[in-house]
Enzyme design. Structure first.
Site, PDB file in Angstrom:
ATOM      1  N   ASN A 219     -15.516 -12.014 -21.372  1.00 45.66           N
ATOM      2  CA  ASN A 219     -16.205 -11.221 -20.357  1.00 45.66           C
ATOM      3  C   ASN A 219     -17.193 -10.236 -20.986  1.00 45.66           C
ATOM      4  OD1 ASN A 219     -14.579 -12.613 -18.648  1.00 45.66           O
ATOM      5  ND2 ASN A 219     -13.167 -10.926 -18.261  1.00 45.66           N
TER       6      ASN A 219
ATOM      7  N   ASP B 126     -18.228  -7.600 -19.119  1.00 47.75           N
ATOM      8  CA  ASP B 126     -18.203  -6.499 -18.140  1.00 47.75           C
ATOM      9  C   ASP B 126     -17.615  -5.184 -18.650  1.00 47.75           C
ATOM     10  OD1 ASP B 126     -15.541  -8.305 -16.416  1.00 47.75           O
ATOM     11  OD2 ASP B 126     -15.394  -6.888 -18.091  1.00 47.75           O
TER      12      ASP B 126
ATOM     13  N   HIS C 168     -18.647 -12.998 -26.083  1.00 48.83           N
ATOM     14  CA  HIS C 168     -19.926 -13.427 -25.483  1.00 48.83           C
ATOM     15  C   HIS C 168     -20.872 -12.250 -25.252  1.00 48.83           C
ATOM     16  CE1 HIS C 168     -17.693 -17.205 -23.827  1.00 48.83           C
ATOM     17  NE2 HIS C 168     -17.908 -17.268 -25.120  1.00 48.83           N
TER      18      HIS C 168
END
Ligand code: APR
EC number: 2.3.1.286
Length: 240
Positions: free
Chosen positions: A98, A100, A115
């Protein structure tokens, strides 16, 4: 549901979580391949490759700006919080796909972002890299070297940041227990991490309402959501 593993987790020292979009789904952030997943509504090859970026950088920036707004308004859920809490009881490392930042927002201190991160930007040419402080007036925004800036995330066909990936392999290879929560394991090389843990005879547990690419490799499968299950799972370690 944990009866079968209660004895095995007694001696667990190092726990590695491999997480994906599913763990943030209950925070209002869509997954990629789920029912209302992003890749059901958008063409990944038009938005998440370097070729797509050079073909239409304004479109790609607008799409990430929308995602950033959604992510910045989201809060960690009980799944993220439970993992952060477990750090007080065991050696915990989170290997997340994620971008975020919700694991860190929940208080997890050892998080590797495989990522990249949606809060970071980098130059397409020079080595400028930084946190995105404000919205840019121009789109695509330019670096002080004059070249265009891009989100510091890993797109399809791109290599993962090697320092992060090497560390992730080492953690996976050293863990006693790996919990795979909220990921379809459809994307490599992140989907090889369970194999590194298995090499160390680690216990593999999958928390996911649906089957994944590697469900058959798991020692225990829990078909439920991470926010429902993780708080209960963490309580097992309080007993020990
Ligand atoms: N709790 C646990 N699991 C959930 C939940 C939930 N509340 N909701 C959905 N899931 C599961 C789905 O069943 C699915 O298996 O989460 C998984 C999400 O899978 P994907 O959408 O494929 O997301 P992810 O595995 O993170 O994708 C990997 O692909 O698109 C690229 O770079 C992107 O990091 C991403 C990578």
């Amino acid at each position: 549901m944990f009866e079968s593993i209660k004895d095995q987790i007694k001696n667990v020292k190092k726990i590695v979580f491999v997480t994906g979009a599913g763990i943030s789904q209950e925070s209002g952030i869509p997954t990629f391949r789920g029912k209302d997943g992003l890749w059901r509504n958008y063409d990944a090859m038009k938005l998440a490759t370097i070729d797509a970026f050079y073909e239409n950088p304004r479109l790609v920036w607008e799409w990430y700006n929308e995602r950033r707004k959604n992510i910045f308004s989201a809060h960690p859920n009980n799944g993220h919080k439970a993992i952060a809490e477990l750090e007080k009881l065991r050696d915990v490392v989170v290997l997340t796909q994620n971008i975020d930042g919700l694991h860190q927002k929940a208080g997890s201190s050892k998080v590797l972002e495989l990522h990249g991160s949606i809060v970071k930007i980098k130059c397409t040419v020079c080595d400028f890299i930084d946190e995105m402080m404000t919205d840019f007036s121009e789109s695509p925004p330019l670096c002080k070297c004059g070249n265009i800036l891009r989100p510091d995330v890993v797109w399809f066909g791109e290599a993962l940041p090697q320092d992060v990936w090497q560390k992730a392999i080492i953690h996976a290879n050293q863990c006693d227990l790996m919990i795979i929560a909220g990921t379809s394991l459809a994307v490599s090389p992140a989907n090889t991490l369970p194999m590194y843990a298995k090499q160390n005879n680690a216990l593999l547990i999958e928390i996911n309402p649906e089957n994944t690419e590697m469900s058959s490799e798991m020692d225990l499968i829990i078909r439920n959501t991470s926010a429902n299950i993780l708080p209960e799972f963490i309580s097992l370690f309080k007993e020990n």
